[in-house]
Write a protein that holds these residues in place. Structure first.
Motif, PDB file in Angstrom:
ATOM      1  N   GLU A 350      26.375  62.727  48.256  1.00  0.00           N
ATOM      2  CA  GLU A 350      26.112  62.115  46.949  1.00  0.00           C
ATOM      3  C   GLU A 350      24.660  62.321  46.530  1.00  0.00           C
ATOM      4  OE1 GLU A 350      27.695  58.272  44.514  1.00  0.00           O
ATOM      5  OE2 GLU A 350      27.616  58.154  46.703  1.00  0.00           O
ATOM      6  N   LYS A 351      23.743  62.248  47.487  1.00  0.00           N
ATOM      7  CA  LYS A 351      22.322  62.481  47.177  1.00  0.00           C
ATOM      8  C   LYS A 351      22.093  63.927  46.721  1.00  0.00           C
ATOM      9  CE  LYS A 351      21.095  58.334  48.125  1.00  0.00           C
ATOM     10  NZ  LYS A 351      20.824  57.417  46.967  1.00  0.00           N
ATOM     11  N   VAL A 352      22.791  64.857  47.345  1.00  0.00           N
ATOM     12  CA  VAL A 352      22.694  66.263  46.941  1.00  0.00           C
ATOM     13  C   VAL A 352      23.175  66.442  45.510  1.00  0.00           C
ATOM     14  CG1 VAL A 352      23.699  68.557  47.303  1.00  0.00           C
ATOM     15  CG2 VAL A 352      22.817  67.266  49.249  1.00  0.00           C
ATOM     16  N   LEU A 353      24.315  65.856  45.186  1.00  0.00           N
ATOM     17  CA  LEU A 353      24.872  66.003  43.839  1.00  0.00           C
ATOM     18  C   LEU A 353      23.956  65.377  42.790  1.00  0.00           C
ATOM     19  CD1 LEU A 353      28.680  65.338  44.493  1.00  0.00           C
ATOM     20  CD2 LEU A 353      27.442  67.508  44.472  1.00  0.00           C
ATOM     21  N   GLU A 354      23.312  64.275  43.143  1.00  0.00           N
ATOM     22  CA  GLU A 354      22.391  63.630  42.205  1.00  0.00           C
ATOM     23  C   GLU A 354      21.171  64.508  41.906  1.00  0.00           C
ATOM     24  OE1 GLU A 354      21.441  59.966  44.100  1.00  0.00           O
ATOM     25  OE2 GLU A 354      23.360  58.996  43.616  1.00  0.00           O
ATOM     26  N   SER A 355      20.775  65.334  42.859  1.00  0.00           N
ATOM     27  CA  SER A 355      19.566  66.148  42.711  1.00  0.00           C
ATOM     28  C   SER A 355      19.859  67.590  42.282  1.00  0.00           C
ATOM     29  CB  SER A 355      18.786  66.180  44.032  1.00  0.00           C
ATOM     30  OG  SER A 355      18.389  64.866  44.401  1.00  0.00           O
ATOM     31  N   HIS A 356      21.116  67.978  42.295  1.00  0.00           N
ATOM     32  CA  HIS A 356      21.463  69.374  42.022  1.00  0.00           C
ATOM     33  C   HIS A 356      21.298  69.726  40.545  1.00  0.00           C
ATOM     34  CE1 HIS A 356      23.344  73.230  42.152  1.00  0.00           C
ATOM     35  NE2 HIS A 356      24.392  72.854  41.459  1.00  0.00           N
ATOM     36  N   LYS A 357      20.718  70.901  40.298  1.00  0.00           N
ATOM     37  CA  LYS A 357      20.609  71.431  38.937  1.00  0.00           C
ATOM     38  C   LYS A 357      21.653  72.531  38.780  1.00  0.00           C
ATOM     39  CE  LYS A 357      15.700  70.282  38.621  1.00  0.00           C
ATOM     40  NZ  LYS A 357      14.296  70.787  38.524  1.00  0.00           N
TER      41      LYS A 357
END
Length: 384
Positions: A350-357
């Motif tokens: 979830e943290k990855v998805l929040e930061s992904h561009k």
């Protein structure tokens, strides 16, 4: 006789593919095989099946194999990603079976498609990370993508003779994994050994953990969207503990067509290799009187949030699925090494998805860069 190259011949699917070949030696010939590092098993396979080529991804294992091949056996030994690409694009092969685990299968699969070689696809990460790119390329080159996952094979078989425009819903079945019926509080301190005990299927370690988190089903939802060109909101998941119905298609006239069989991966492997023909075999038959009852239930999305994260990626579009896949690969490995807990997997994803561009219409190079970014992001967060 159909000539085959196998990416990942020493893994669970690869070994079962060779079982199928062994039982149908008049129909299939193995031209090339590959592995990451399993030299001893590769040697056994080389002696038995006498392929012309073998590729080993890890350099040290490549060197060990190269000098371990018995005299009298003529075979070309290749190394690294270039080796995988080489055996995926051989002029003499009719079909490439991709049975490696993870995004490592993407580059050689793309190379094979560009060469016009049909794909028997067991590496779901290829479509999870680059679904649009791969399917567009396959259409452009007239390449068949034949699913090997039991669920996607079931959908593929259920659609034979049907118009895909009449699909109302694709229904993926899930066994529920080893933790079906458990609640979140039951799984806080779960161990890798418990996660690896799948009730119905014999699978590799990574896929077994994915099954325990239901991420495997999430990846299959993403794969189904690209394989069958259906919107994500037309893909449902239903838990079916007996694993007899492997998946279903509901049509707009309300009819449902399903494919059934005993849990045995050799059946979808054989169907993909033999397509469009069905090949007679001696595999176990379904005894409905013995089974007596088939049951179904909705997945518990609170206990198993990874499935929801996969749906979220499809809703967001772009390259979110690629970021999710790479993060999950790292996190599963960390879990298997006892470095993180069971629920750290969805937390960090979830943290990855929040930061992904995200990138629309990503190239292969874009996807490989996202893979590197996602892995680095997760590693830094875990260490921090």
């Amino acid at each position: 006789m159909k000539k085959i190259s196998i990416l990942g011949s020493t893994g669970s699917i690869g070994k079962q593919t060779l079982d199928v070949v062994r039982e149908n030696s008049d129909k299939f010939e193995v031209v090339a095989i590959s592995a990451n590092s399993s030299v001893d098993l590769l040697l056994e396979q080389i002696v038995e099946f006498k392929p012309k080529y073998v590729a080993v991804y890890q350099e040290e294992s490549y060197k060990k194999l190269k000098y371990s091949i018995p005299s009298g056996i003529e075979i070309e030994v290749l190394c690294g990603m270039e080796g995988l690409k080489a055996i995926s694009t051989l002029d003499e092969i009719d079909i490439l079976l991709t049975a490696v685990v993870g995004i490592i299968g993407l580059v050689p699969t793309v190379a094979a498609i560009e060469k016009g070689i049909d794909i028997a696809l067991a590496n779901k990460e290829t479509l999870v990370t680059a679904g649009k790119l791969v399917m567009d390329l396959a259409q452009k080159n007239g390449v068949k993508i034949l699913p090997v996952d039991s669920e996607h094979s079931a959908i593929f078989q259920s659609l034979q003779g049907e118009n895909s425009k009449n699909i109302d819903k694709v229904i993926l079945t899930a066994s529920g994994g080893p933790f079906r019926g458990k609640k979140r509080e039951d799984l806080i301190n779960i161990t890798k050994n418990e996660a690896l005990k799948h009730p119905n299927w014999s699978m590799g370690r990574k896929i077994s953990v994915d099954s325990s988190t239901l991420m495997n089903k999430g990846l299959e939802v993403i794969e189904a969207k690209w394989l069958f060109d259906v919107d994500y909101n037309k893909i449902d998941v239903v838990v079916h503990p007996q694993s007899i119905i492997h998946s279903m298609v509901q049509f707009d006239d309300s009819s449902v067509i399903a494919q059934l069989g005993c849990p045995d991966m050799k059946l979808p492997i054989q169907y993909a290799l033999g397509y469009p023909d069905r090949i007679s075999n001696s595999y176990e038959r379904v005894d409905f009187a013995k089974i007596a009852t088939l049951t179904f239930e909705n997945p518990d999305l609170d206990t198993f949030p990874c499935l929801n994260l996969a749906y979220k990626c499809l809703e967001l579009g772009g390259t979110y699925s690629a970021a999710l896949n790479s993060a999950n690969e790292i996190l599963v490995n960390e879990f298997l090494e006892d470095k993180i807990g069971f629920y750290d997997i969805p937390y960090f994803i979830e943290k990855v998805l929040e930061s992904h561009k995200s990138i629309e219409n990503a190239t292969l190079e874009d996807i490989l860069e996202i893979d590197r970014w996602s892995r680095d992001f997760v590693k830094k967060r875990i260490r921090g």
